[in-house]
Design a protein around this motif. Structure first.
Motif, mmCIF file in Angstrom:
data_model
loop_
_atom_site.group_PDB
_atom_site.id
_atom_site.type_symbol
_atom_site.label_atom_id
_atom_site.label_comp_id
_atom_site.label_asym_id
_atom_site.label_seq_id
_atom_site.Cartn_x
_atom_site.Cartn_y
_atom_site.Cartn_z
ATOM 1 N N VAL A 61 -55.381 -58.280 99.056
ATOM 2 C CA VAL A 61 -56.678 -58.926 99.214
ATOM 3 C C VAL A 61 -57.169 -58.705 100.647
ATOM 4 C CG1 VAL A 61 -56.180 -60.640 97.440
ATOM 5 C CG2 VAL A 61 -55.715 -61.186 99.836
ATOM 6 N N PRO A 62 -58.492 -58.771 100.877
ATOM 7 C CA PRO A 62 -59.022 -58.490 102.219
ATOM 8 C C PRO A 62 -58.514 -59.495 103.254
ATOM 9 C CG PRO A 62 -60.802 -58.708 100.604
ATOM 10 C CD PRO A 62 -59.549 -59.098 99.913
ATOM 11 N N THR A 63 -58.417 -59.056 104.508
ATOM 12 C CA THR A 63 -57.941 -59.948 105.559
ATOM 13 C C THR A 63 -58.842 -61.176 105.702
ATOM 14 O OG1 THR A 63 -58.925 -58.269 106.964
ATOM 15 C CG2 THR A 63 -56.544 -58.544 107.096
ATOM 16 N N ALA A 64 -60.134 -61.004 105.435
ATOM 17 C CA ALA A 64 -61.069 -62.113 105.636
ATOM 18 C C ALA A 64 -60.792 -63.290 104.701
ATOM 19 C CB ALA A 64 -62.509 -61.620 105.450
ATOM 20 N N VAL A 65 -60.121 -63.054 103.582
ATOM 21 C CA VAL A 65 -59.907 -64.152 102.634
ATOM 22 C C VAL A 65 -58.449 -64.631 102.600
ATOM 23 C CG1 VAL A 65 -61.799 -63.380 101.169
ATOM 24 C CG2 VAL A 65 -59.493 -62.634 100.652
ATOM 25 N N MET A 66 -57.648 -64.152 103.563
ATOM 26 C CA MET A 66 -56.236 -64.487 103.597
ATOM 27 C C MET A 66 -55.967 -65.987 103.470
ATOM 28 S SD MET A 66 -54.138 -62.015 103.802
ATOM 29 C CE MET A 66 -54.080 -60.273 104.167
ATOM 30 N N SER A 67 -56.817 -66.788 104.122
ATOM 31 C CA SER A 67 -56.534 -68.218 104.156
ATOM 32 C C SER A 67 -57.045 -68.919 102.907
ATOM 33 C CB SER A 67 -57.181 -68.822 105.406
ATOM 34 O OG SER A 67 -58.548 -68.515 105.402
ATOM 35 N N GLN A 68 -57.827 -68.223 102.104
ATOM 36 C CA GLN A 68 -58.458 -68.935 100.991
ATOM 37 C C GLN A 68 -58.085 -68.369 99.632
ATOM 38 O OE1 GLN A 68 -62.229 -67.377 101.901
ATOM 39 N NE2 GLN A 68 -62.903 -67.205 99.799
ATOM 40 N N TYR A 69 -57.413 -67.199 99.593
ATOM 41 C CA TYR A 69 -57.246 -66.561 98.286
ATOM 42 C C TYR A 69 -56.332 -67.344 97.360
ATOM 43 C CZ TYR A 69 -52.589 -64.359 98.864
ATOM 44 O OH TYR A 69 -51.254 -64.128 98.994
ATOM 45 N N LYS A 70 -55.425 -68.130 97.938
ATOM 46 C CA LYS A 70 -54.552 -68.926 97.064
ATOM 47 C C LYS A 70 -55.322 -70.059 96.394
ATOM 48 C CE LYS A 70 -50.227 -67.779 99.177
ATOM 49 N NZ LYS A 70 -49.262 -68.103 100.200
ATOM 50 N N ASN A 71 -56.333 -70.571 97.115
ATOM 51 C CA ASN A 71 -57.220 -71.571 96.519
ATOM 52 C C ASN A 71 -58.039 -70.976 95.406
ATOM 53 O OD1 ASN A 71 -56.863 -74.066 97.573
ATOM 54 N ND2 ASN A 71 -58.111 -73.688 99.389
ATOM 55 N N ASP A 72 -58.551 -69.771 95.662
ATOM 56 C CA ASP A 72 -59.415 -69.117 94.683
ATOM 57 C C ASP A 72 -58.659 -68.758 93.413
ATOM 58 O OD1 ASP A 72 -61.411 -69.271 96.492
ATOM 59 O OD2 ASP A 72 -61.411 -67.150 97.053
ATOM 60 N N LEU A 73 -57.414 -68.301 93.576
ATOM 61 C CA LEU A 73 -56.715 -67.710 92.439
ATOM 62 C C LEU A 73 -55.624 -68.601 91.855
ATOM 63 C CD1 LEU A 73 -56.382 -64.125 93.929
ATOM 64 C CD2 LEU A 73 -57.922 -64.810 92.114
ATOM 65 N N GLY A 74 -55.223 -69.621 92.585
ATOM 66 C CA GLY A 74 -54.191 -70.515 92.067
ATOM 67 C C GLY A 74 -52.900 -69.777 91.791
ATOM 68 N N GLU A 75 -52.379 -69.922 90.582
ATOM 69 C CA GLU A 75 -51.113 -69.274 90.233
ATOM 70 C C GLU A 75 -51.227 -67.766 90.174
ATOM 71 O OE1 GLU A 75 -49.998 -70.839 86.515
ATOM 72 O OE2 GLU A 75 -49.708 -72.876 87.268
ATOM 73 N N ARG A 76 -52.447 -67.281 90.147
ATOM 74 C CA ARG A 76 -52.625 -65.830 90.035
ATOM 75 C C ARG A 76 -52.600 -65.147 91.398
ATOM 76 N NH1 ARG A 76 -57.546 -65.154 88.367
ATOM 77 N NH2 ARG A 76 -58.169 -67.331 88.428
#
Lengths: 308, 541
Positions: free
Chosen positions: B273-288
């Protein structure tokens, strides 16, 4: 008229050679060795590098390389990219997409921009004028990538009205949103430009005459006022078409449109000379032709201008 | 370029703000019991391949991911990084010089042509030939007779390498010019894939329409810059038969655009995933969301070709600088867990890794750090710069380590971003560095030798420091000639521990795969190469 066009066409030749030479030199003075870069962070094998250099003609003196490129160009050969694909093929993929995107954006800014400009110009100081002025001010002051990301986020990801990126770059329907984003800034300029010139020309003598003659309002506004007011707008639109063709890198990136902007950006990153020069040459021609068309349009719009 | 960069940042900020106010962290809706469509296809994030799709010429990930699905080599690595036979029944050697390869029976190419010993031998001879100018040709350099087909100057003196001999349709032998203990491991690489006879008739056309022996075959034309479609090859004989109908490689110019598609289920798998979303991608995708270590590391290296840094006592300075960096805290806070603190030069998931190879010199100890720097006569110029490429998201960790160095040792330290990766590489290979610079390595294959030998051997291709130590070279030579891979690993580990005495580079972090997948797929796993196990992915109905 004919002589004027011929002279302009002849003038294009030195401009074309000059720009391509400049771009050619600039691409080759970019830092980094494009052939060595093909090996990534691995050490480049000297024998292979030498072969590839020879294959792409990079082992010859710079001016000879340019000469070879130019003679190839005259025979319709744009050279080949480092991926081994002919540059002509790359352009065949990219230009139809960008032309669609650019024309769509151009259409939007001409129709909406001139209409809004006319409306506000005629209703100066009224509420509608104020609203449009504020809206255009907002659009002008927000950079295009912010508008792009906001549209993508709201329409694409929150409301799910569109897919976040363009799935099929040849589909006009899907290009509508990127085209609107692309058109937004110029649309604001066109609106403001039209509004100002309409406002000025409303006070012109020939307008008073036309109204005094008792001509119907449609004719006064549509022919006398609008035609004369469009000259600065057409000048702006002419150059803008070139900008739309080549300068959509940001919008194309946001919506993953596979157009000229992205191809060019990638080619510059990898110092791919033939691709950069090829695309820019075509863009130069687009600029030259559109500015010629603009000059010719002046004569159509304003009967006082005639080219001998 | 500038605009685009800040765009990413700003979009990230906007996205964060909007999600924070509106959604407040969406839960994942992944339903692992959903019925599976065995013929379903899925989309995989990729970039347009930079070269024609010929195995010996594909050295970047864009083309590599496609090639790896269309072809199968003699051996490959499983999910855990263990070597296994693929097209080979066996690859045997007693001295690491002479190898006998036996092939599995009944394998065919996508066009029906049977896979034989010549499919490999001819392909390797073609790939090694200097006339064909293949980017991966140096992978064949260990084979006897390579210098005949690939001389340093001029035309080849032979068409075939004398080290390759076909015994019969199912067997061939390889003779190397010198012992290589990891040669069998190296055989996994794309360059060693077999080619059908159809290739030699029209190599150019093949680059557009590759024919392999792997689990997937090309489906339709390659739509340049848009996508490359594959479908399951029903005649595939390997053990890893696909559990899906095919992979569609979708090309993106910007990973942000791809990420937005991923979140909206328009793209199924994104391996990074892009560096810009590193801190948020787990929120966005959850278990995925996937977050696991892979075979890559981040170090800072020193230009040992500069007179000041070449002095022997400067090893102490480098050790001191290393001890001034609190890797654990930086990894947890500044990098939000996106990397792990390194305790050596070989990542944890790589074969041959042993804990604490770097010893005390990679442990945070500000008092000792100051002492060592003082003993070593201080940093040249009393100022350290760390050069990195600004287009790769390295600013956070460079600033963080510089901060630590400044605070804990008083040495002035600043990051020195150069616009593009290419530009930094050019300066590094031209030996123009004057102070520290970022040096990262992503495994070619998951073995300790790949991390040590390629970077710290005298004159090695990726030895950006010009580091040279005769004792270590001898040890590495011994390791290459070892009888078994276990012995070789042990010797390489010895080299690794001895690197800490010289500290040509400072190990900083072990890198992570930060991937994600859509609601449409399940059973998505990643190996140590940061690649999904493509054949295992299941598409929901």
């Amino acid at each position: 008229m004919g002589r004027f066009v011929a002279r302009r066409l002849l003038q294009m030749i030195p401009v074309f050679i000059g720009t391509t030479l400049l771009i050619f030199l600039m691409v080759y003075s970019l830092p980094g060795d494009p052939i060595k870069a093909l090996f990534g962070s691995k050490a480049a094998d000297p024998a292979t590098v030498e072969r590839l250099r020879h294959e792409y003609g990079l082992d010859k003196p710079l001016l000879q390389q340019y000469w070879n490129y130019l003679t190839g160009l005259l025979q319709g050969d744009f050279g080949k990219s480092f991926t081994g694909r002919p540059v002509a093929d790359l352009m065949k993929d990219a230009f139809p997409v960008t032309i669609r995107l650019a024309l769509l954006a151009f259409g939007i800014e001409v129709v909406v921009g001139v209409a809004l400009g006319l409306l506000t110009g005629l209703k100066r100081g009224k509420l509608i004028d104020q609203i449009v002025l504020i809206l255009t001010l907002i659009v002008v002051s927000i950079p295009v990538f912010v508008i792009g990301f906001l549209t993508q986020f709201t329409l694409g990801m929150k409301w799910k009205m569109i897919t976040p990126t363009v799935q099929d770059s040849m589909d006009i329907g899907q290009l509508a949103v990127p085209a609107t984003v692309l058109a937004a800034l110029s649309l604001a300029y066109v609106t403001r430009l039209t509004r100002t010139t309409i406002g000025e020309n409303l006070r012109a003598d020939y307008m008073r005459t036309a109204i005094a003659k008792g001509l119907p309002k449609r004719r006064v506004v549509g022919v006398h006022l609008l035609r004369n007011s469009l000259i600065p707008v057409v000048t702006f639109l002419g150059t803008d078409l070139g900008v739309l063709m080549g300068g959509a890198i940001v919008t194309e990136g946001i919506f993953n449109v596979q157009g000229v902007g992205n191809t060019l950006f990638r080619a510059i990153q990898t110092s791919e000379g033939p691709t950069v020069v090829g695309i820019v040459s075509v863009l130069v021609i687009v600029y030259l032709v559109s500015s010629l068309v603009v000059d010719l349009l002046y004569a159509v719009l304003d009967p006082r201008i005639r080219y001998a | 370029m500038r605009g685009a960069k800040s765009a990413v940042w700003l979009a990230g900020a906007i996205a964060v703000a909007l999600t924070a106010t509106a959604c407040g962290g969406s839960g994942s809706g992944s339903d692992d019991n959903a019925a599976v469509d065995p013929n379903g296809t899925y989309t995989y994030y990729n970039t347009e391949p930079q070269n024609p799709l010929i195995p010996a010429n594909t050295n970047e990930t864009g083309g590599g991911y496609i090639i790896k699905n269309l072809f199968r080599g003699l051996v490959d690595f499983d999910e855990k990084g263990k070597l296994r036979n693929m097209a080979a029944e066996s690859v045997e050697s007693t001295d690491n010089v002479h190898f006998t390869v036996k092939l599995k029976q009944g394998w065919t190419f996508h066009n029906g042509e049977p896979m034989t010993a010549s499919s490999f031998v001819d392909a390797w001879n073609w790939g090694a030939n200097v006339k064909n100018a293949q980017l991966n040709s140096s992978w064949f350099a260990d084979i006897k007779g390579y210098d005949e087909v690939h001389p340093e100057k001029g035309d080849p003196k032979a068409d075939t390498m004398s080290g390759l001999k076909v015994v019969n349709d199912n067997e061939f032998t390889i003779e190397l010019a010198h012992p290589v203990s990891v040669f069998k491991e190296r055989l996994f690489y794309d360059a060693f894939f077999p080619l059908p006879k159809a290739f030699y008739k029209d190599p150019k056309g093949f680059g557009e329409h590759p024919i392999g022996n792997g689990p997937y075959q090309q489906d339709g034309d390659w739509q340049h810059k848009v996508e490359f479609k594959t479908k399951r090859f029903d005649n595939y004989k390997g053990e890893d038969k696909p559990k899906n109908g095919g992979v569609v490689f979708k090309f993106y110019n910007k990973d942000d655009a791809a990420y937005n598609d991923l979140v909206s289920d328009k793209l199924d798998i994104m391996f990074q995933v892009p560096t810009a979303v590193m801190s948020q991608y787990k929120n966005d995708l959850g278990e995925r969301a996937v977050d696991q270590m892979y075979g890559g590391n981040t170090n800072i290296a020193f230009p040992l070709y500069q007179e000041e840094w070449a002095k022997p006592e400067k090893a102490k300075v480098r050790q001191g600088l290393s001890m001034a960096i609190d890797r654990e805290t930086i990894a947890k806070t500044a990098l939000k867990g996106s990397k792990d603190a390194a305790d050596g030069w070989t990542p944890k998931v790589v074969e041959g890794y042993q804990p604490n190879s770097c010893g005390e010199f990679c442990k945070f100890n500000p008092t000792k750090a100051k002492e060592l720097i003082k003993e070593g006569g201080g940093v040249p110029g009393n100022k350290l710069t760390v050069t990195y490429n600004a287009d790769g998201g390295h600013k956070e960790w460079v600033d963080a380590i510089c901060n630590d160095i400044r605070q804990n040792t008083g040495v002035e330290c600043v990051g020195d971003p150069k616009p593009t990766f290419q530009q930094v590489r050019a300066d590094i290979t031209d030996k123009k560095m004057t102070s520290a610079f970022r040096m990262a390595w992503v495994q070619d294959f998951p073995n300790i030798s790949n991390f040590i030998s390629e970077q710290y051997r005298t004159g090695a291709g990726a030895n950006d420091m010009s580091f040279s130590n005769k004792d270590l070279d001898d040890l590495m030579k011994k390791a290459d000639e070892a009888k078994s891979i276990e012995d070789s690993n042990k010797l390489y580990h010895e080299v690794e521990t001895k690197l800490a005495e010289q500290m040509p580079s400072i190990p900083l972090f072990f890198d992570h795969t930060k991937a994600g997948y859509s609601k449409k797929v399940k059973n998505v796993k990643f190996d140590t190469f940061r690649q999904a196990i493509w054949t295992e992915v299941e598409v929901k109905k």
